[in-house]
Design an enzyme around this catalytic site. Structure first.
Site, PDB file in Angstrom:
ATOM      1  N   ASN A  21      32.949 -81.587  82.364  1.00 51.25           N
ATOM      2  CA  ASN A  21      33.865 -82.205  83.321  1.00 51.25           C
ATOM      3  C   ASN A  21      33.330 -82.066  84.738  1.00 51.25           C
ATOM      4  O   ASN A  21      33.278 -83.027  85.505  1.00 51.25           O
ATOM      5  CB  ASN A  21      35.261 -81.594  83.205  1.00 51.25           C
ATOM      6  N   SER A  55      37.086 -87.469  81.822  1.00 53.20           N
ATOM      7  CA  SER A  55      38.349 -87.745  82.501  1.00 53.20           C
ATOM      8  C   SER A  55      38.319 -87.245  83.942  1.00 53.20           C
ATOM      9  O   SER A  55      38.900 -87.861  84.833  1.00 53.20           O
ATOM     10  CB  SER A  55      39.510 -87.106  81.739  1.00 53.20           C
ATOM     11  N   LYS A  86      37.761 -74.620  73.813  1.00 54.82           N
ATOM     12  CA  LYS A  86      37.740 -75.945  74.449  1.00 54.82           C
ATOM     13  C   LYS A  86      37.073 -75.873  75.820  1.00 54.82           C
ATOM     14  O   LYS A  86      36.360 -76.810  76.231  1.00 54.82           O
ATOM     15  CB  LYS A  86      39.176 -76.477  74.575  1.00 54.82           C
ATOM     16  N   GLY A 126      53.230 -89.677  79.720  1.00 54.97           N
ATOM     17  CA  GLY A 126      51.842 -89.929  80.058  1.00 54.97           C
ATOM     18  C   GLY A 126      51.194 -90.825  79.036  1.00 54.97           C
ATOM     19  O   GLY A 126      50.494 -90.363  78.135  1.00 54.97           O
ATOM     20  N   GLU A 166      41.680 -81.502  87.961  1.00 54.70           N
ATOM     21  CA  GLU A 166      42.297 -80.365  87.282  1.00 54.70           C
ATOM     22  C   GLU A 166      41.451 -79.095  87.426  1.00 54.70           C
ATOM     23  O   GLU A 166      41.184 -78.401  86.443  1.00 54.70           O
ATOM     24  CB  GLU A 166      42.478 -80.676  85.796  1.00 54.70           C
ATOM     25  N   ASN A 213      44.101 -79.823  79.224  1.00 57.78           N
ATOM     26  CA  ASN A 213      42.922 -78.967  79.281  1.00 57.78           C
ATOM     27  C   ASN A 213      43.195 -77.702  80.089  1.00 57.78           C
ATOM     28  O   ASN A 213      44.214 -77.578  80.759  1.00 57.78           O
ATOM     29  CB  ASN A 213      41.749 -79.732  79.912  1.00 57.78           C
TER      30      ASN A 213
END
Length: 317
Positions: free
Chosen positions: A203, A265, A195, A13, A277, A108
């Site tokens: 997000n 992201s 986190k 990645g 995600e 994440n």
């Protein structure tokens, strides 16, 4: 500055995260191998370009591959793909990491390690929580806007505290020498919940509100909503025996207010019609909270909105 450990690295990645950290490791003298897809031919010919608040640089020559089988076995495999792509790791990782080697997940969410541990029981699994604003802006081109710290922890069954090992110290040392502030934690689950305090509000809201971080922080309503979501994460974490002090919430609000205007992201994935995600970042924490009798109503609503948008987005590809 110290001396590199001599560990070899493979990066799966080579985007905003893997491309950035991998390039810094190579610049500092580490042996690094990059697995690429659409960028392969370009990077093979032109290398990698990094524009960074740490200083711009170019690596005109890198070890670039489009086939995992061609990568020499490395000591450490850095998986910097999105959790939505983890199904490819079962095939790739055994080809590129040495027997009993180390896998470092830069992803994440929570709950991403157990399945990988079942697939690769003989490998040492670490996770790195990246506090960074970084985007891929072109072929082999990464723009690092702000921050960059990594917290690294080892995975043990059911996220039991796993201590600090020599392998962790060697990898953290390589990152530090490369200019990346890296620290180690004995409690990976706690690090992941910390986190999520940032990831869950920003997000998701960036997608639903179509906004960068600065716009969200400039509005009293969304600023309060962000704090409310963060407090739900603190309650869920506490139910999982992960105590995060209440002052962490205003610290994260201040942290976000001061960062460069940032398009998350998840927002970029949504704009490019890539899968979001939402399972690792939302569904898994919600499930853990529910199992322990903790309600996260605003988080659940945000997840439901993202679920709808993600499915709608996938149909319009």
């Amino acid at each position: 500055m110290g001396q590199q450990s001599g560990l070899s690295y493979a990066v799966i990645g080579t985007g905003a995260i893997g491309g950035f950290y991998g390039a810094l490791l190579q610049r500092a003298g580490c042996e690094v191998h990059f697995l690429l897809r659409s960028d392969y031919e370009y990077v093979q010919q032109h290398g990698l370009v990094v524009n960074s608040v740490y200083g711009d640089f170019t690596l005109p020559e890198v070890n670039a591959y489009c086939d995992a089988s061609a990568i020499p076995r490395c000591d450490v495999a850095i998986a910097a793909i999105k959790a939505t792509q983890n199904h490819i790791l079962e095939d790739i990782l055994p080809r590129i990491v040495k027997p009993n080697g180390t896998i470092l997940l830069l992803q994440n969410g929570i709950g991403v390690e157990p399945q990988l541990a079942k697939l690769l029981p003989d490998h040492y699994i670490l996770s790195g929580l990246c506090f960074i604003c970084s985007n891929k802006v072109g072929m082999g081109h990464v723009h690092h806007l702000d921050y960059g710290d990594i917290t690294i922890g080892a995975y043990a069954d059911r996220y039991a505290p796993a201590g600090i090992t020599k392998e962790m110290e060697a990898i953290a040392s390589d990152f530090n020498i490369a200019g990346v502030p890296a620290k180690l934690t004995e409690n990976l689950q706690l690090a992941r919940w910390r986190k999520l305090v940032w990831n869950i509000p920003f997000n998701g809201l960036s997608v639903v509100l179509d906004a960068k971080t600065d716009a969200m922080m400039a509005n009293d309503a969304t600023r309060q909503l962000s704090a409310d979501l963060m407090n739900e994460v603190l309650a869920a974490a506490a139910a999982c025996d992960c105590q995060i002090p209440t002052e962490f919430v205003p610290q994260m609000i201040d942290f976000t207010t001061k960062m460069q205007p940032y398009l998350t992201s998840m927002k970029l994935d949504y704009d490019h019609k890539r899968s979001l995600e939402i399972e690792a970042i939302y569904a898994n924490p919600l499930r853990l909270a529910k199992e322990r009798g903790v309600a996260m109503p605003k988080t659940e609503m945000l997840y439901q909105q993202l679920y709808f948008l993600d499915r709608l987005n996938s149909k319009s590809k």
